[in-house]
Motif scaffolding. Structure first.
Motif, mmCIF file in Angstrom:
data_model
loop_
_atom_site.group_PDB
_atom_site.id
_atom_site.type_symbol
_atom_site.label_atom_id
_atom_site.label_comp_id
_atom_site.label_asym_id
_atom_site.label_seq_id
_atom_site.Cartn_x
_atom_site.Cartn_y
_atom_site.Cartn_z
ATOM 1 N N CYS A 37 0.817 -1.205 0.000
ATOM 2 C CA CYS A 37 0.000 0.000 0.000
ATOM 3 C C CYS A 37 0.858 1.266 0.000
ATOM 4 O O CYS A 37 0.481 2.276 -0.555
ATOM 5 N N LYS A 38 2.020 1.192 0.598
ATOM 6 C CA LYS A 38 2.919 2.347 0.656
ATOM 7 C C LYS A 38 3.241 2.865 -0.754
ATOM 8 O O LYS A 38 3.246 4.072 -0.990
ATOM 9 N N GLU A 39 3.496 1.950 -1.690
ATOM 10 C CA GLU A 39 3.794 2.370 -3.063
ATOM 11 C C GLU A 39 2.537 2.812 -3.813
ATOM 12 O O GLU A 39 2.605 3.624 -4.724
ATOM 13 N N LEU A 40 1.404 2.287 -3.430
ATOM 14 C CA LEU A 40 0.156 2.606 -4.129
ATOM 15 C C LEU A 40 -0.494 3.889 -3.627
ATOM 16 O O LEU A 40 -1.345 4.459 -4.291
ATOM 17 N N ARG A 41 -0.080 4.347 -2.466
ATOM 18 C CA ARG A 41 -0.709 5.501 -1.815
ATOM 19 C C ARG A 41 -0.767 6.743 -2.704
ATOM 20 O O ARG A 41 -1.751 7.473 -2.713
ATOM 21 N N SER A 42 0.272 7.010 -3.485
ATOM 22 C CA SER A 42 0.319 8.240 -4.263
ATOM 23 C C SER A 42 -0.298 8.093 -5.659
ATOM 24 O O SER A 42 -0.342 9.062 -6.413
ATOM 25 N N LEU A 43 -0.787 6.906 -6.009
ATOM 26 C CA LEU A 43 -1.347 6.702 -7.342
ATOM 27 C C LEU A 43 -2.710 7.364 -7.475
ATOM 28 O O LEU A 43 -3.493 7.393 -6.542
ATOM 29 N N ARG A 44 -2.977 7.858 -8.671
ATOM 30 C CA ARG A 44 -4.268 8.466 -8.955
ATOM 31 C C ARG A 44 -5.288 7.367 -9.244
ATOM 32 O O ARG A 44 -4.975 6.376 -9.902
ATOM 33 N N VAL A 45 -6.506 7.557 -8.805
ATOM 34 C CA VAL A 45 -7.560 6.555 -8.980
ATOM 35 C C VAL A 45 -7.897 6.350 -10.455
ATOM 36 O O VAL A 45 -8.170 5.245 -10.883
#
Length: 92
Positions: A37-45
């Motif tokens: 989740c740490k790497e996915l946190r900044s991704l745009r939906v």
């Protein structure tokens, strides 16, 4: 994108075509870990990710220095982005 049934490479290992000199060492391969989740946190939906976004995630998954990733040749950079895309595919 590569279909999982047609996978002919290990998405967790990238052998570099052109090793990168970093300090006194040469980096010849990356071993990527499973994204958290740490790497996915900044991704745009909406999924609008840039090539740079994928390189940044690849750098984190390879647990390497940004300067190493910035020094990759085009072919190795594309291979890293392809693997990151594959590893993120199930979650996005």
């Amino acid at each position: 994108m590569i279909e999982k049934e047609e996978l002919d490479f290990n998405p967790y290992v990238l052998e570099l075509e052109k090793p990168v000199k970093f300090g006194k060492d040469y980096i010849e391969s990356f071993t990527l870990r499973e994204p958290t989740c740490k790497e996915l946190r900044s991704l745009r939906v909406n999924g609008d990710m840039t090539f740079g976004d994928l390189l940044d995630i690849g750098q984190k998954l390879a647990e390497t220095n940004r300067r190493v990733v910035d020094s990759l040749c085009k072919k190795d950079a594309l291979a890293l982005v392809e693997r990151v895309g594959f590893l993120l595919e199930d979650g996005l």
